[in-house]
Design a protein around this motif. Structure first.
Motif, PDB file in Angstrom:
ATOM      1  N   THR A  25       0.822  -1.198   0.000  1.00 38.74           N
ATOM      2  CA  THR A  25       0.000   0.000   0.000  1.00 38.74           C
ATOM      3  C   THR A  25       0.857   1.248   0.000  1.00 38.74           C
ATOM      4  N   GLU A  26       1.937   1.228   0.770  1.00 38.37           N
ATOM      5  CA  GLU A  26       2.820   2.383   0.854  1.00 38.37           C
ATOM      6  C   GLU A  26       3.454   2.702  -0.487  1.00 38.37           C
ATOM      7  N   THR A  27       3.752   1.667  -1.291  1.00 41.96           N
ATOM      8  CA  THR A  27       4.448   1.887  -2.558  1.00 41.96           C
ATOM      9  C   THR A  27       3.493   1.992  -3.741  1.00 41.96           C
ATOM     10  N   ALA A  28       2.361   1.312  -3.694  1.00 35.48           N
ATOM     11  CA  ALA A  28       1.476   1.266  -4.862  1.00 35.48           C
ATOM     12  C   ALA A  28       0.678   2.542  -5.034  1.00 35.48           C
ATOM     13  N   ASP A  29       0.261   3.159  -3.955  1.00 36.24           N
ATOM     14  CA  ASP A  29      -0.571   4.345  -4.079  1.00 36.24           C
ATOM     15  C   ASP A  29       0.278   5.507  -4.580  1.00 36.24           C
ATOM     16  N   GLY A  30      -0.166   6.130  -5.648  1.00 37.98           N
ATOM     17  CA  GLY A  30       0.575   7.240  -6.190  1.00 37.98           C
ATOM     18  C   GLY A  30       1.511   6.871  -7.327  1.00 37.98           C
ATOM     19  N   THR A  31       1.664   5.589  -7.623  1.00 38.20           N
ATOM     20  CA  THR A  31       2.482   5.174  -8.761  1.00 38.20           C
ATOM     21  C   THR A  31       1.599   5.029  -9.985  1.00 38.20           C
ATOM     22  N   ALA A  32       2.146   4.400 -11.035  1.00 34.85           N
ATOM     23  CA  ALA A  32       1.383   4.228 -12.275  1.00 34.85           C
ATOM     24  C   ALA A  32       0.143   3.379 -12.074  1.00 34.85           C
ATOM     25  N   VAL A  33       0.086   2.584 -10.999  1.00 39.96           N
ATOM     26  CA  VAL A  33      -1.085   1.739 -10.775  1.00 39.96           C
ATOM     27  C   VAL A  33      -2.139   2.449  -9.940  1.00 39.96           C
ATOM     28  N   ASP A  34      -1.788   3.587  -9.337  1.00 43.30           N
ATOM     29  CA  ASP A  34      -2.746   4.425  -8.609  1.00 43.30           C
ATOM     30  C   ASP A  34      -3.608   3.634  -7.648  1.00 43.30           C
ATOM     31  N   GLY A  35      -2.976   2.754  -6.862  1.00 43.35           N
ATOM     32  CA  GLY A  35      -3.714   2.026  -5.839  1.00 43.35           C
ATOM     33  C   GLY A  35      -4.274   0.697  -6.270  1.00 43.35           C
ATOM     34  N   ASN A  36      -4.233   0.374  -7.564  1.00 44.04           N
ATOM     35  CA  ASN A  36      -4.716  -0.925  -8.032  1.00 44.04           C
ATOM     36  C   ASN A  36      -3.602  -1.958  -7.884  1.00 44.04           C
ATOM     37  N   ILE A  37      -3.740  -2.859  -6.920  1.00 42.41           N
ATOM     38  CA  ILE A  37      -2.677  -3.835  -6.681  1.00 42.41           C
ATOM     39  C   ILE A  37      -3.115  -5.183  -7.253  1.00 42.41           C
ATOM     40  N   HIS A  38      -3.477  -5.182  -8.535  1.00 40.29           N
ATOM     41  CA  HIS A  38      -3.825  -6.440  -9.196  1.00 40.29           C
ATOM     42  C   HIS A  38      -3.471  -6.356 -10.670  1.00 40.29           C
ATOM     43  N   LEU A  39      -3.542  -7.469 -11.358  1.00 37.95           N
ATOM     44  CA  LEU A  39      -3.120  -7.530 -12.751  1.00 37.95           C
ATOM     45  C   LEU A  39      -4.094  -6.795 -13.662  1.00 37.95           C
ATOM     46  N   GLY A  40      -3.575  -6.391 -14.815  1.00 39.48           N
ATOM     47  CA  GLY A  40      -4.393  -5.705 -15.796  1.00 39.48           C
ATOM     48  C   GLY A  40      -4.771  -6.610 -16.954  1.00 39.48           C
ATOM     49  N   TYR A  41      -5.767  -6.198 -17.714  1.00 42.80           N
ATOM     50  CA  TYR A  41      -6.276  -6.982 -18.846  1.00 42.80           C
ATOM     51  C   TYR A  41      -6.161  -6.149 -20.115  1.00 42.80           C
ATOM     52  N   TRP A  42      -5.502  -6.742 -21.129  1.00 45.45           N
ATOM     53  CA  TRP A  42      -5.411  -6.140 -22.458  1.00 45.45           C
ATOM     54  C   TRP A  42      -6.133  -7.046 -23.447  1.00 45.45           C
ATOM     55  N   ASP A  43      -6.960  -6.466 -24.306  1.00 41.95           N
ATOM     56  CA  ASP A  43      -7.747  -7.263 -25.242  1.00 41.95           C
ATOM     57  C   ASP A  43      -6.882  -8.009 -26.247  1.00 41.95           C
ATOM     58  N   ASN A 223     -12.262 -19.885 -17.024  1.00 42.50           N
ATOM     59  CA  ASN A 223     -11.427 -19.527 -18.164  1.00 42.50           C
ATOM     60  C   ASN A 223     -10.024 -19.125 -17.715  1.00 42.50           C
ATOM     61  N   ASP A 224      -9.045 -19.501 -18.508  1.00 43.38           N
ATOM     62  CA  ASP A 224      -7.674 -19.082 -18.279  1.00 43.38           C
ATOM     63  C   ASP A 224      -7.383 -17.928 -19.236  1.00 43.38           C
ATOM     64  N   ILE A 225      -7.253 -16.718 -18.685  1.00 40.89           N
ATOM     65  CA  ILE A 225      -7.026 -15.522 -19.501  1.00 40.89           C
ATOM     66  C   ILE A 225      -5.572 -15.053 -19.365  1.00 40.89           C
ATOM     67  N   GLY A 226      -4.687 -15.997 -19.092  1.00 40.81           N
ATOM     68  CA  GLY A 226      -3.296 -15.664 -18.819  1.00 40.81           C
ATOM     69  C   GLY A 226      -2.621 -14.801 -19.867  1.00 40.81           C
ATOM     70  N   GLU A 227      -2.915 -15.047 -21.148  1.00 39.23           N
ATOM     71  CA  GLU A 227      -2.245 -14.282 -22.202  1.00 39.23           C
ATOM     72  C   GLU A 227      -2.726 -12.834 -22.244  1.00 39.23           C
ATOM     73  N   HIS A 228      -3.903 -12.575 -21.714  1.00 43.26           N
ATOM     74  CA  HIS A 228      -4.427 -11.205 -21.694  1.00 43.26           C
ATOM     75  C   HIS A 228      -3.849 -10.376 -20.545  1.00 43.26           C
ATOM     76  N   VAL A 229      -3.293 -11.020 -19.539  1.00 43.33           N
ATOM     77  CA  VAL A 229      -2.776 -10.286 -18.374  1.00 43.33           C
ATOM     78  C   VAL A 229      -1.253 -10.339 -18.278  1.00 43.33           C
ATOM     79  N   ARG A 230      -0.603 -11.142 -19.105  1.00 41.68           N
ATOM     80  CA  ARG A 230       0.829 -11.411 -18.958  1.00 41.68           C
ATOM     81  C   ARG A 230       1.680 -10.140 -19.047  1.00 41.68           C
TER      82      ARG A 230
END
Length: 280
Positions: A25-43, A223-230
């Motif tokens: 929390t101390e490092t994630a808030d205010g960085t490029a992830v803006d508090g989101n501490i989980h993986l992202g999804y790209w189509d 579903n395994d969406i691993g390639e969308h979050v890698r």
């Protein structure tokens, strides 16, 4: 199961991960992830979303399977700093209760709720997923974004979540998935990542299905969406490249290396589950 039993670590409960989340929390808030501490999804490979936009995209995919609407009550198991809960509450009009085993997460989530003028529809509290402080059949849906990886007794946690859901209600789980057994260097990478994230082990397909069944939850989609979050693993390494953890941080060696997380994320055995279950 992995072929190397030392990949698994004996973690008594999800409460043990609290200090790790305080540090994140101390490092994630205010960085490029803006508090989101989980993986992202790209189509697709052509999707040019930023990391922050991609993490919100994953949240939106979760929201889309919750049948959320004004007046409905939802449970966020492992709410982090509250960004997904606030986003879903704002978009759907539902009331969201979030739990975490990090006091810093809870404090920041409450601050975010106040700032967003959503404190009347979103509440956060300290609680263990294996002992939820809610009455039976309290919620119309629940989600757990990258929470199962931190829990040693996943059947117990899923049974508790199911207890709080009304019959027919959905549970959406997204999490790092170990697709197949690992050996050698791959096993060492998995072991290091488990240790860094204080995970007893990463969930495996058969284990998750068995735990869901024992908890009285019927799998609707798996579903395994691993390639969308890698792409996230390298993106996180880049986002935290200028963050220098203290040398006495037990996770210093892992997080101070820009290679460790991308190396893990590139393993073909590493996937990402997006599953929807329903309380019977």
């Amino acid at each position: 199961m992995t072929n190397d039993p030392s990949v698994h670590h004996n973690v008594p409960s999800s409460l043990d991960v609290g200090p790790l989340h305080d540090e994140q929390t101390e490092t994630a808030d205010g960085t490029a992830v803006d508090g989101n501490i989980h993986l992202g999804y790209w189509d697709s490979a052509m999707d040019n979303r930023s990391l922050n936009q991609a993490t919100d995209r994953l949240t939106d995919l979760v929201a889309g399977r919750l049948a959320a609407a004004p007046g409905r009550r939802l449970l966020d198991v492992g709410c982090g700093t509250g960004r997904p809960a606030l986003r879903i509450a704002r978009a759907t009009g539902a009331h969201v209760s979030g739990i975490s085993v990090s006091n810093e997460d809870i404090d920041l989530a409450r601050t975010r709720a106040d700032a967003a003028a959503l404190a009347d529809r979103v509440d956060f509290r300290y609680a263990d997923a294996c002992a939820l402080p809610f009455e039976a059949a309290s919620f119309d849906g629940a989600w757990a974004i990258e929470s199962m990886m931190h829990i040693s007794d996943r059947t117990a946690a899923l049974t508790e979540i199911a207890r709080t859901l009304r019959p027919g209600s959905p549970l959406v789980i997204t999490d790092v998935l170990l697709r197949s057994p690992v050996t050698g260097d791959a096993a060492e990478s998995v072991r290091q990542t488990c240790r860094a994230f204080q995970s007893p082990s990463f969930p495996e397909p058969a284990e998750l299905r068995t735990a869901l069944d024992r908890a009285g939850l019927e799998v609707v989609d798996f579903n395994d969406i691993g390639e969308h979050v890698r792409r996230t693993y390298q993106a996180f390494a880049d986002a935290f490249a200028d963050v220098v953890p203290s040398a006495d941080d037990p996770h210093y060696e892992f997080f101070n290396s820009t290679r460790s997380l991308p190396r893990f994320g590139a393993l073909p055995q590493v996937g990402y589950v997006f599953l929807v279950a329903r309380r019977l």
